[in-house]
Design a protein around this motif. Structure first.
Motif, PDB file in Angstrom:
ATOM      1  N   PHE A  97       0.830  -1.203   0.000  1.00  0.00           N
ATOM      2  CA  PHE A  97       0.000   0.000   0.000  1.00  0.00           C
ATOM      3  C   PHE A  97       0.868   1.258   0.000  1.00  0.00           C
ATOM      4  O   PHE A  97       0.660   2.185  -0.793  1.00  0.00           O
ATOM      5  CB  PHE A  97      -0.885  -0.056   1.248  1.00  0.00           C
TER       6      PHE A  97
ATOM      7  N   ASP C  38       0.758  13.119  14.226  1.00  0.00           N
ATOM      8  CA  ASP C  38      -0.219  13.113  13.130  1.00  0.00           C
ATOM      9  C   ASP C  38      -1.393  14.030  13.454  1.00  0.00           C
ATOM     10  O   ASP C  38      -1.823  14.846  12.628  1.00  0.00           O
ATOM     11  CB  ASP C  38      -0.698  11.672  12.932  1.00  0.00           C
ATOM     12  N   PHE C  72       2.803  14.325   6.134  1.00  0.00           N
ATOM     13  CA  PHE C  72       2.731  12.893   6.374  1.00  0.00           C
ATOM     14  C   PHE C  72       4.097  12.233   6.258  1.00  0.00           C
ATOM     15  O   PHE C  72       4.262  11.091   6.685  1.00  0.00           O
ATOM     16  CB  PHE C  72       1.735  12.260   5.418  1.00  0.00           C
ATOM     17  N   VAL C  75       5.403  11.268   9.715  1.00  0.00           N
ATOM     18  CA  VAL C  75       4.776  10.079  10.292  1.00  0.00           C
ATOM     19  C   VAL C  75       5.284   8.824   9.588  1.00  0.00           C
ATOM     20  O   VAL C  75       5.609   7.815  10.231  1.00  0.00           O
ATOM     21  CB  VAL C  75       3.252  10.190  10.190  1.00  0.00           C
ATOM     22  N   ILE C  76       5.405   8.893   8.251  1.00  0.00           N
ATOM     23  CA  ILE C  76       5.881   7.710   7.524  1.00  0.00           C
ATOM     24  C   ILE C  76       7.318   7.397   7.909  1.00  0.00           C
ATOM     25  O   ILE C  76       7.678   6.237   8.104  1.00  0.00           O
ATOM     26  CB  ILE C  76       5.751   7.933   6.007  1.00  0.00           C
TER      27      ILE C  76
ATOM     28  N   ASN D  76      -3.245  10.716   4.392  1.00  0.00           N
ATOM     29  CA  ASN D  76      -3.413  10.369   5.793  1.00  0.00           C
ATOM     30  C   ASN D  76      -3.669   8.877   6.020  1.00  0.00           C
ATOM     31  O   ASN D  76      -3.076   8.299   6.923  1.00  0.00           O
ATOM     32  CB  ASN D  76      -4.515  11.220   6.405  1.00  0.00           C
ATOM     33  N   PRO D  77      -4.516   8.220   5.215  1.00  0.00           N
ATOM     34  CA  PRO D  77      -4.612   6.770   5.374  1.00  0.00           C
ATOM     35  C   PRO D  77      -3.301   6.055   5.129  1.00  0.00           C
ATOM     36  O   PRO D  77      -2.983   5.070   5.793  1.00  0.00           O
ATOM     37  CB  PRO D  77      -5.647   6.372   4.318  1.00  0.00           C
ATOM     38  N   LEU D  78      -2.495   6.610   4.214  1.00  0.00           N
ATOM     39  CA  LEU D  78      -1.194   6.013   3.915  1.00  0.00           C
ATOM     40  C   LEU D  78      -0.314   5.988   5.157  1.00  0.00           C
ATOM     41  O   LEU D  78       0.217   4.939   5.545  1.00  0.00           O
ATOM     42  CB  LEU D  78      -0.542   6.858   2.816  1.00  0.00           C
ATOM     43  N   SER D  79      -0.192   7.161   5.812  1.00  0.00           N
ATOM     44  CA  SER D  79       0.701   7.206   6.972  1.00  0.00           C
ATOM     45  C   SER D  79       0.128   6.403   8.132  1.00  0.00           C
ATOM     46  O   SER D  79       0.878   5.721   8.843  1.00  0.00           O
ATOM     47  CB  SER D  79       0.963   8.646   7.376  1.00  0.00           C
ATOM     48  N   SER D  80      -1.207   6.448   8.306  1.00  0.00           N
ATOM     49  CA  SER D  80      -1.791   5.682   9.416  1.00  0.00           C
ATOM     50  C   SER D  80      -1.588   4.193   9.208  1.00  0.00           C
ATOM     51  O   SER D  80      -1.245   3.459  10.137  1.00  0.00           O
ATOM     52  CB  SER D  80      -3.277   5.972   9.526  1.00  0.00           C
TER      53      SER D  80
END
Lengths: 243, 79, 86, 134
Positions: A97, C38, C72, C75-76, D76-80
């Motif tokens: 993903f 986040d 982001f 966070v990644i 945001n879904p990617l990082s979560s």
């Protein structure tokens, strides 16, 4: 005790700053500043006065900043380069993903970085910010997929070309406009608040953006790639790519 | 509006003190990123979007990641 | 009226920032801190856009856009950090 | 006052309430995964509601605000996802009262990368990095 002392010092400094320093002091600007404010827009044609000052009036200074950045990146790359004989353990691959999302987002992010530095004379953006956005896009690609390697030859070529173009623009200004990096007489100033305006400012910002973007990307690539073999079992994934 | 300023300054001060006192290097670098973020909002508040954008892109975005990579490399060296 | 609502909303968001910062300071482990980071970045974007609205300058939106794109990454990279990926 | 302004202001208020509640949630929830849920879902919704409301207040700026929303919606879904996945793989425990762990069941059933869970972190539950001596 030391912590309490530093906390008290911080509180006192914060209180002083809060109570004594007003937001934006309303003093009369000096003679140079008032000349910039009064004549900056007519002389440069850019709608953003800060950019006009940074790239035009202080263009030589910006050239120096870019050179300093280049030197620091070159030094960091020299120190961080992987020594021969040490192979790095391949990290765990990120999930599919994340890889797909990173590949999908890479082009829009680079496009956005280009937007930032091309519109430098109209918006608060500029070469450094756009270069940082481009470097972040490259970093995202590197984080998602560690076997991805930057084409170092191409990056070095682009970076040198951008630096050469900056100096060449300066000398063209010297030849045509009468001073190093002159804005007059090289390109038409164009219409206020349009994309093709402000003389050489968009060209210089494009070159600065390319230079900063390639430099920061190369730095991040070297940093990510400089991992050592730290003796952990690499049950996940194969040995790192082509050394 | 002043209450928003006070809240942002509180977050800024707490994050700065936390970054100073924190023993964990990763948490400390994240807190430094938060400080940059709050400073960026304050720059926006006092009308300096150029500086705010630079601070947001380089201070809060890139340098946090560079700190993280550096911490990782030093851990690998220590092992 | 609208201005008062905006200021109230931004004060709420600022209080949320404070709560997220408490989690960031206390958080027993790194992923908790990453979640707090986040939340902080997600709160920051509306605050920036709200500042753009209250001061009436459209170019402030670019700052929020840049931060929205870059946020982001932190966070990644934290996630990749404790996944032994960076 | 135009109707658009009222709707926008209400959306902004609702969205900031969601932002506040999401931040309160990450402070109150017992374990990492619960925090992750409240901290990402509620705040993403609050973020989008607030941005849409602000865009309704200034309709001329709506395209750029939509661009911000689009990026938040993608990234945001990617990082979560990356965060939750990495935390689970690094072996951070669930809260005491948790009932099921679907990802572990999946992996044990021969799904995604067997044998990569748990027992990787020296001290699960707190920071894996040792304290730095002064």
């Amino acid at each position: 005790m030391k912590q309490i002392f530093s906390l008290a010092l911080l509180a006192i400094t914060g209180w002083l700053l809060w109570s004594l320093v007003p937001y934006g002091q309303a003093t009369e600007p000096g003679p140079v500043s008032s000349h910039y404010i009064a004549h900056g827009l007519q002389e440069n044609g850019g709608s953003n006065l800060v950019t006009s000052i940074v790239v035009n009036y202080r263009g030589f200074d910006t050239l120096g900043e870019v050179t300093v950045l280049f030197l620091s990146v070159a030094g960091a790359g020299f120190v961080l380069r992987r020594r021969s004989g040490q192979r790095r353990v391949a990290p765990r691959p990120s999930s599919e993903f994340v890889q797909t999302g990173a590949r999908m987002l890479f082009a829009p992010m680079v496009l956005f970085g280009v937007y930032i530095f091309v519109h430098g004379h109209l918006t608060p953006g500029g070469g450094f910010q756009g270069g940082a956005v481009i470097a972040s896009a490259v970093l995202m690609l590197l984080l998602a997929d560690r076997d991805h390697h930057l084409p170092h030859g191409f990056m070095g070529w682009l970076e040198s070309l951008a630096g050469f173009g900056y100096v060449l623009t300066g000398f063209l200004g010297l030849a045509i406009g009468g001073s190093f990096l002159a804005n007059k007489g090289v390109l038409p100033l164009g219409q206020w608040n349009r994309l093709f305006s402000a003389g050489v400012i968009p060209i210089i910002y494009t070159l600065v953006g390319l230079k900063v973007g390639t430099e920061l990307s190369t730095l991040l690539d070297v940093m990510v790639d400089s991992g050592r073999d730290h003796g952990e079992a690499d049950a996940h994934g194969q040995k790192g790519g082509a050394a | 509006m002043i209450i928003v300023d006070i809240l942002i300054c509180l977050v800024l001060l707490a994050a700065g003190v936390g970054a100073m006192l924190q023993r964990n290097l990763v948490a400390s670098s994240v807190l430094v990123g938060v400080v940059s973020l709050m400073v960026s909002i304050l720059f926006l508040r006092i009308g300096a979007p150029d500086v705010a954008m630079t601070e947001a892109a380089i201070g809060a975005g890139l340098s946090t990641v560079i700190f993280l990579i550096a911490v990782r490399r030093t851990e690998e060296e220590e092992q | 009226m609208v201005d008062r609502v905006l200021i109230l909303a931004m004060a709420l968001a600022g209080a949320g920032m404070l709560l997220a910062l408490i989690r960031l300071l206390r958080g027993p482990n790194i992923p908790s801190r990453a979640v707090a980071l986040d939340v902080l970045t997600l709160i920051t974007m509306p605050v920036m856009v709200g500042l753009a609205i209250t001061s009436g300058r459209v170019i402030y939106l670019d700052v929020a856009l840049v931060y929205g794109i870059l946020s982001f990454l932190g966070v990644i990279s934290l996630a990749r950090y404790f996944d032994q990926g960076v | 006052m135009a109707a658009l302004d009222i709707i926008g202001a209400l959306l902004v208020l609702l969205g900031s309430l969601f932002l506040f509640l999401g931040a309160l949630g990450i402070l109150r929830m017992p374990d990492l995964y619960n925090r992750m849920q409240t901290g990402t879902k509620a705040t993403t919704l609050g973020n989008m509601l607030t941005l849409v409301g602000l865009g309704l207040l200034e309709p001329a700026w709506l395209p750029k605000i939509c661009l911000i929303i689009l990026f938040v919606l993608i990234t945001n879904p990617l990082s979560s996802h990356a965060l939750a996945r990495a935390a689970h793989r690094a072996g951070y425990p669930l809260a005491a009262g948790s009932v099921t762990d679907a990802l572990r069941e999946d992996e044990q059933a021969g799904g995604i990368e067997p044998g990569s869970t748990a027992c990787q972190v020296r001290d699960p539950g707190s920071d894996p990095q040792p304290e730095v001596a002064e």
